[in-house]
Design an enzyme around this catalytic site. Structure first.
Site, short mmCIF file in Angstrom:
data_model
loop_
_atom_site.label_atom_id
_atom_site.label_comp_id
_atom_site.label_asym_id
_atom_site.label_seq_id
_atom_site.Cartn_x
_atom_site.Cartn_y
_atom_site.Cartn_z
N CYS A 1 4.95 3.00 -2.23
CA CYS A 1 3.75 1.94 -2.36
C CYS A 1 2.50 2.00 -2.56
O CYS A 1 2.19 1.42 -3.34
CB CYS A 1 3.73 1.12 -0.50
SG CYS A 1 2.97 1.66 0.74
N HIS B 1 0.13 -0.28 4.34
CA HIS B 1 0.87 -0.64 2.91
C HIS B 1 0.51 -1.27 1.72
O HIS B 1 -0.88 -1.40 2.12
CB HIS B 1 1.96 -2.11 3.04
CG HIS B 1 2.76 -2.26 2.18
ND1 HIS B 1 3.65 -1.51 1.26
CD2 HIS B 1 2.73 -3.44 1.21
CE1 HIS B 1 3.89 -2.57 0.40
NE2 HIS B 1 3.76 -3.55 0.49
#
Length: 500
Positions: free
Chosen positions: A189, A300
């Site tokens: 990510c 994330h």
């Protein structure tokens, strides 16, 4: 003699070699036995493969314990233990061996990156995107945002991942002029968010590998872009460049553990569904527990970029990007920080970090220096024939080798357009030599300031490279060899006892 049950019994007069030491001592009698002779129901067959290969019959046989090798399962376990013991040193040496030059590219996984600006800046350098720089955002106030180098091309918002429902977001399809890639693998990510910003910057200048990737993915759909990013050895190798072999093995074990846990969970769900076939749908929905945020959840990264007057949220785990609305000219950060603050207000128990992808100050400093030298050269040309003009030509100071230190050439300086304010001052009829000399002195002081700032930026850049190079150094083989030598010399036990 025949027993009452008709069984034939033979008188065995051969001596039992174990009788004297094993049978209990009783009074002797010459009378024949009065009752039936009882025989044990236990098998008299002696198992084979006793220790030393001895087979003994009689009462003593039941007291012997068979060797470990007579048990097939135990024998297999023994062989496994011996094999592991024999190969443990070799396996350990292979695990902690120094990484080979191309091993990062060969590994097909992605390691989790920590939110360190130095790591991201080193990645930008290795990716060939040297005109950009990552800066940490210390707050969302206007004063702190104004401290960021301009222009700001995007924000990277880092938080703990949650599986909660989206906040009433309506996502449409991805526009053709927006570059957006889905995340198709774990731990990627950070690079996905970085690419979602870099590929949307206006007129970027990349290295050959990055430019080729941009050209190949321009017309692809978001899932295809994500897959092409996942399988790009160059970009994945840069992402994993901070990892050691133990980090790669650890990620493999974590992935295997997640797969096994998921497989077991699916099996339990299947068994549960079979056992509760009569359970009504209403009952099953009422028993659902609300989702909770895992405090140990992984991090994330989400990107925020401006494009064509609108601000976009680019989350690689979502199928499509999210349009946050239009923004005022030059104030797209306000719209992006508003969305970030909304997320932070909903998930109060999570931790956050924000990074900004900006233009590298080196680019603006080089441009500023080129303009400065062009102005100084223009003044020198205007008053060079004046006897009162005693200042040296700028190109005697900024020679070709010195200009090359700033990635400049004399042709670039000559073609640099002069600022309108400078032209207005020098084209007046009352512009004198004294005024030109004062202006030259101001330009000289500005040159010194630019050179100082440029040297500081170079030092920051070198520090980021040194930091990631230090992370790449693996001292595990050295430590392992040293500890093994201490153990072989008999010193390690003494050290452990002294510490304990």
């Amino acid at each position: 003699m025949t027993s009452p049950k008709g069984n034939s019994v033979k008188n065995d007069t051969s001596p039992d070699p174990l009788a004297a030491e094993d049978l209990p001592t009783t009074e002797t009698s010459n009378d024949p036995p009065t009752g039936p002779v009882r025989r044990s129901a236990r098998s008299k067959k002696v198992p084979a493969n006793y220790e030393a290969g001895i087979i003994i019959s009689g009462p003593k046989a039941s007291l012997l314990t068979p060797s470990r090798s007579s048990r097939p399962k135990r024998k297999a376990a023994d062989m496994a233990e011996k094999t592991i013991a024999a190969n443990s040193d070799r396996i350990l040496d292979e695990v902690i061996e120094r990484m080979k030059p191309g091993e990062h590219k060969e590994w097909a996984g992605w390691v989790e990156l920590e939110s360190d600006p130095a790591f991201f800046n080193a990645m930008l350098h290795m990716l060939g995107a040297r005109e950009f720089k990552i800066n940490e955002v210390f707050g969302l106030d206007d004063e702190l945002l104004d401290m960021l180098p301009n222009p700001v091309f995007g924000l990277v918002f880092l938080s703990q991942y949650t599986t909660e429902e989206s906040l009433g977001e309506k996502r449409a399809g991805c526009p053709e002029d927006l570059w957006f890639a889905n995340q198709t693998t774990a731990n990627a990510c950070a690079t996905v968010a970085l690419m979602n910003i870099l590929m949307n910057t206006p007129d970027p200048r990349f290295g050959n590998e990055m430019q080729q990737f941009k050209d190949e993915t321009n017309d692809a759909l978001p899932p295809r872009r994500g897959h092409m990013l996942d399988t790009n050895d160059f970009i994945r190798g840069v992402h994993n460049s901070v990892a050691r072999r133990l980090d790669l093995l650890s990620e493999d074990l974590i992935l295997q553990s997640k797969y096994e846990d998921q497989h077991k969970s699916l099996q339990r769900n299947k068994r549960s569904m079979k056992g509760n076939k009569k359970t009504s749908k209403k009952a099953s929905t009422t028993n659902k527990k609300p989702k909770k945020v895992d405090p140990d959840a992984c991090n994330h990264y989400i990107a925020y970029v401006p494009l064509n007057g609108k601000v976009w949220e680019l989350d690689g785990l979502e199928a499509n990007p999210l349009c946050l609305g239009e923004h005022e000219e030059g104030n797209w950060l306000g719209r992006a920080t508003e969305a970030i603050q909304t997320r932070m207000a909903v998930y109060e128990n999570l931790t956050y970090n924000i990074l900004a992808l900006c233009q590298s100050p080196q680019v603006s400093l080089v441009d500023k220096l080129a303009t400065n030298v062009a102005c100084a050269q223009n003044l020198d040309t205007l008053f060079r024939l004046n006897p009162a003009w005693t200042l040296p030509s700028p190109f005697t100071i900024f020679t070709d080798p010195k200009l090359s230190e700033f990635n400049l050439t004399r042709a670039q300086v000559d073609s640099k357009p002069l600022p309108e304010s400078f032209v207005a001052k020098t084209r007046g009829g009352d512009f004198s030599v004294e005024q030109a000399q004062r202006m030259m002195n101001e330009l000289s002081l500005e040159q010194q300031s630019i050179e100082t700032d440029y040297a500081e930026e170079l030092a920051n850049h070198d520090e980021a490279i040194a930091k990631i190079q230090g992370r790449q150094r693996d001292y595990t083989p050295l430590i392992h060899t040293w500890v093994r030598l201490l153990s072989q010399a008999g010193v390690l036990k003494g050290l452990i006892k002294s510490v304990g």
